[in-house]
Design a protein around this motif. Structure first.
Motif, short mmCIF file in Angstrom:
data_model
loop_
_atom_site.label_atom_id
_atom_site.label_comp_id
_atom_site.label_asym_id
_atom_site.label_seq_id
_atom_site.Cartn_x
_atom_site.Cartn_y
_atom_site.Cartn_z
N MET A 120 1.23 -1.32 -0.64
CA MET A 120 -0.14 -0.32 -0.04
C MET A 120 1.30 1.19 -0.04
O MET A 120 0.30 2.12 -0.69
N GLY A 121 2.28 0.86 0.55
CA GLY A 121 2.50 2.60 0.77
C GLY A 121 3.61 2.44 -0.42
O GLY A 121 3.31 3.75 -0.68
N ALA A 122 3.63 1.70 -1.06
CA ALA A 122 4.42 1.56 -2.93
C ALA A 122 3.21 2.11 -3.64
O ALA A 122 3.60 2.55 -4.66
N GLY A 123 2.27 2.26 -3.34
CA GLY A 123 0.62 2.41 -3.78
C GLY A 123 0.08 4.15 -3.61
O GLY A 123 -0.33 4.35 -5.07
N ILE A 124 1.11 4.33 -3.01
CA ILE A 124 0.65 6.16 -2.61
C ILE A 124 1.27 6.75 -4.34
O ILE A 124 1.70 6.74 -4.18
N PRO A 125 0.58 7.58 -4.62
CA PRO A 125 0.14 7.86 -6.15
C PRO A 125 0.87 9.01 -5.23
O PRO A 125 0.94 10.19 -4.42
N ALA A 126 1.99 9.17 -6.51
CA ALA A 126 3.29 10.65 -6.68
C ALA A 126 2.37 11.25 -6.46
O ALA A 126 3.41 12.38 -8.12
N THR A 127 1.50 12.32 -6.34
CA THR A 127 0.37 13.41 -7.02
C THR A 127 1.42 14.57 -6.40
O THR A 127 1.73 15.63 -6.76
N THR A 128 2.59 14.78 -5.37
CA THR A 128 2.39 16.54 -4.92
C THR A 128 4.00 15.92 -5.60
O THR A 128 3.86 16.92 -6.18
N GLY A 129 4.70 15.32 -6.28
CA GLY A 129 6.22 15.35 -7.31
C GLY A 129 5.36 15.20 -8.25
O GLY A 129 6.23 16.38 -9.26
N SER A 130 4.42 14.75 -8.85
CA SER A 130 3.84 15.41 -10.41
C SER A 130 3.61 17.10 -10.06
O SER A 130 3.29 17.27 -11.06
N MET A 131 2.52 17.56 -8.85
CA MET A 131 2.02 18.82 -8.75
C MET A 131 3.57 19.53 -8.66
O MET A 131 3.27 21.09 -8.92
N ARG A 132 4.31 19.33 -8.35
CA ARG A 132 5.30 19.61 -8.21
C ARG A 132 6.21 20.41 -9.42
O ARG A 132 6.44 21.38 -10.30
N VAL A 133 5.85 19.38 -10.11
CA VAL A 133 6.70 19.56 -11.68
C VAL A 133 5.23 20.16 -12.60
O VAL A 133 6.46 21.45 -13.55
N LEU A 134 4.29 19.92 -12.67
CA LEU A 134 4.14 21.15 -12.76
C LEU A 134 3.29 22.85 -12.61
O LEU A 134 3.75 23.95 -13.38
N LEU A 135 4.10 23.08 -11.13
CA LEU A 135 4.03 24.15 -10.53
C LEU A 135 5.47 24.80 -11.27
O LEU A 135 5.49 25.82 -11.93
N ALA A 136 6.24 24.33 -11.83
CA ALA A 136 7.84 24.73 -12.84
C ALA A 136 7.10 24.94 -14.10
O ALA A 136 8.11 25.67 -14.35
N GLU A 137 5.69 24.42 -14.40
CA GLU A 137 6.07 23.92 -16.30
C GLU A 137 4.64 25.77 -16.40
O GLU A 137 4.99 26.37 -17.44
N LEU A 138 3.86 25.16 -15.20
CA LEU A 138 3.29 26.67 -15.69
C LEU A 138 3.32 27.99 -15.51
O LEU A 138 2.56 29.27 -15.08
N VAL A 139 3.86 27.88 -14.09
CA VAL A 139 4.07 28.83 -13.32
C VAL A 139 5.52 30.21 -13.25
O VAL A 139 6.74 29.34 -12.62
N ARG A 140 5.69 30.52 -14.31
CA ARG A 140 6.73 31.19 -15.10
C ARG A 140 7.58 32.15 -14.50
O ARG A 140 8.36 32.24 -14.13
N GLU A 141 6.80 33.05 -13.53
CA GLU A 141 7.25 34.11 -12.87
C GLU A 141 8.50 33.56 -11.49
O GLU A 141 7.22 32.76 -11.34
N GLY A 142 9.29 33.86 -11.13
CA GLY A 142 10.45 33.49 -10.19
C GLY A 142 9.60 33.22 -8.88
O GLY A 142 9.17 32.21 -8.11
N GLU A 143 9.46 34.49 -8.65
CA GLU A 143 9.27 34.66 -7.34
C GLU A 143 7.45 33.94 -6.72
O GLU A 143 7.38 33.34 -5.83
N ALA A 144 6.81 34.02 -8.07
CA ALA A 144 5.59 32.91 -7.55
C ALA A 144 5.51 31.38 -7.79
O ALA A 144 5.44 30.83 -6.85
N ARG A 145 6.60 31.32 -8.82
CA ARG A 145 7.07 29.51 -8.86
C ARG A 145 7.51 29.94 -7.27
O ARG A 145 7.14 28.30 -6.58
N THR A 146 8.15 30.35 -6.33
CA THR A 146 8.91 30.02 -5.31
C THR A 146 7.30 30.07 -3.86
O THR A 146 6.99 28.47 -3.10
N ALA A 340 14.16 15.28 -16.09
CA ALA A 340 14.27 13.68 -15.16
C ALA A 340 13.89 14.10 -13.54
O ALA A 340 14.12 14.33 -12.81
N LEU A 341 13.08 16.00 -13.64
CA LEU A 341 12.15 16.59 -12.75
C LEU A 341 11.87 15.70 -11.52
O LEU A 341 11.82 15.79 -10.52
N THR A 342 10.74 15.38 -12.61
CA THR A 342 9.99 14.19 -11.28
C THR A 342 11.21 13.18 -11.00
O THR A 342 10.65 13.03 -9.72
#
Length: 418
Positions: A120-146, A340-342
């Motif tokens: 069950m631990g291995a099956g916890i979906p990597a939504t947080t890691g995926s969300m981290r990558v989407l933030l880097a892609e969709l939020v272009r301005e550096g301060e807002a990204r932080t 390789a960000l994710t």
């Protein structure tokens, strides 16, 4: 150090970014099982076997399975994309939960719950890691990204804190097996919700090799992973020392309040960190936070002969720990290629979890033989050593505007985030 205060504008910019709110909600839901399943599996294993030792093994197996599963999902996501991998993991978590509560009464083997808990631990979906990558892609301005990284860290912490509360309600209304099932279903629901969002469906992994700066960024990433694993060891020591202090100075119930106090410090510091524009690099900010954490844990060791003093000391530990985690996440934008960000983010979380497990094991022996104050002092000394190592290797963490940085810029260009 402080360039200008931007109040909460960075958070507003993140929440106004098209396509981010639903995956962010799914990420929060996906973090709830992390706070639920450790406790649920412990209590369910105890109910089935009558042994707290087996329950502890089930919880440890869940954590180790989570570390291995996140790392594997990160590699698969960077190769095949987010939706298939995240959805498959969430479905596996729910199915394993159903299998566990259905088969456990029929299987005369204590280790069955432990093995199923690891699955069950291995099956916890990597939504947080995926969300981290989407933030880097969709939020272009550096301060807002932080600010986005800070918001993600704060919401994750709130979800992990809420998880045990939901488990407590389910224990009162039903029982531990229903709590296990609920954790699996929440993981599955969050994974399907996240995988169905436009931002996740249109994100594409980048094919191709890393730029010429890859060797340099590879060294920096290795240093960051080393520091995160070490930070996990210290966190594991504190996680053992705090309940030990509560048992010595008050009651077991006080441990929850002490942990919540530290978490409150992390949340407040995370919100403040993301609301400010910093002139210092993320590498320097992380090292400053490490130094502050070493001092704060040392202060907690000194104050740990009194609950009244331990509460504010642990709040300070949380205040120092929050910025360190956010700065570490932000460093990946420089140290890891987009392709390789994710994988880099999930690997960073995984080594922290493994370090935390080592810290739990070692500190359990230390606390049992020497007490909670030497255990906290050990954690403080370990953090001080990490600060020294990080300072000596800082050039690898802060490569500056060289080929690596330009490589990241080139890689970001053709990305399709939706």
């Amino acid at each position: 150090m402080l360039e200008r205060h931007v109040a909460m504008q960075g958070y507003v910019d993140v929440l106004r970014t098209p396509g981010l709110r639903v995956p962010l909600l799914a990420t929060v839901i996906g973090a709830l099982p992390l706070g639920m399943l450790g406790l649920s599996l412990l209590l369910y294993a105890h109910e089935r076997t009558g042994s707290l030792a087996v329950g502890g093994l089930a919880t440890a197996a869940f954590g180790l399975g989570n570390a291995v599963g996140l790392s594997a999902q990160g590699r698969l996501i960077d190769r095949y994309g987010q939706p298939k991998v995240v959805a498959a993991a969430g479905l596996a978590c729910a199915i394993l939960g159903i299998f566990l509560v259905t088969a456990a009464p029929l299987v005369d083997w204590r280790g069955f719950v432990v093995v199923a808990g690891a699955g069950m631990g291995a099956g916890i979906p990597a939504t947080t890691g995926s969300m981290r990558v989407l933030l880097a892609e969709l939020v272009r301005e550096g301060e807002a990204r932080t600010a986005g990284y800070a918001l993600l860290a704060v919401l994750f912490q709130l979800a992990v804190l809420t998880g045990p509360l939901l488990t407590s309600l389910l224990l009162v209304a039903a029982g531990p097996e229903e709590a296990v099932l609920a954790g699996g279903f929440l993981a599955c629901g969050a994974a399907l919700l996240f995988a169905g969002t436009r931002a996740s469906r249109t994100w594409r992994p980048l094919r191709g090799s890393v730029s010429r700066g890859g060797a340099r960024t590879g060294k920096g990433l290795a240093v960051l992973l080393l520091l995160m694993a070490g930070a996990g060891v210290s966190a594991g020591a504190v996680a053992v020392a705090v309940p030990a202090a509560a048992l010595s100075l008050g009651s077991a119930a006080d441990s929850g309040m002490l942990i919540a106090t530290s978490s409150a410090g992390q949340i407040i510091a995370g919100l403040a960190f993301g609301a400010v524009s910093w002139r210092w690099s993320h590498a320097r900010l992380m090292l400053v936070a490490l130094a502050g954490s070493a001092l704060a844990v040392g202060l907690a060791a000194w104050a740990a002969n009194s609950l009244a003093l331990l509460f504010p000391a642990l709040f300070l530990v949380g205040l120092c720990g929050g910025p360190s985690a956010i700065a570490s996440s932000a460093l990946l934008d420089t140290l890891a290629p987009r392709s390789a960000l994710t994988r880099a983010y999930t690997l960073m979380v995984s080594v922290w979890l493994l370090g935390d497990a080592v810290g739990n094991a070692v500190s359990g022996v230390v606390a049992g033989s020497l007490g909670h104050r030497p255990t906290l002092a050990l954690g403080a000394c370990w953090l001080a050593a990490l600060f020294v190592v990080g300072t000596l290797l800082r050039r690898a963490l802060d490569p500056g505007p060289g080929p690596a940085a330009s490589g990241r810029s080139e890689e970001r260009g053709p990305a399709r985030a939706g």
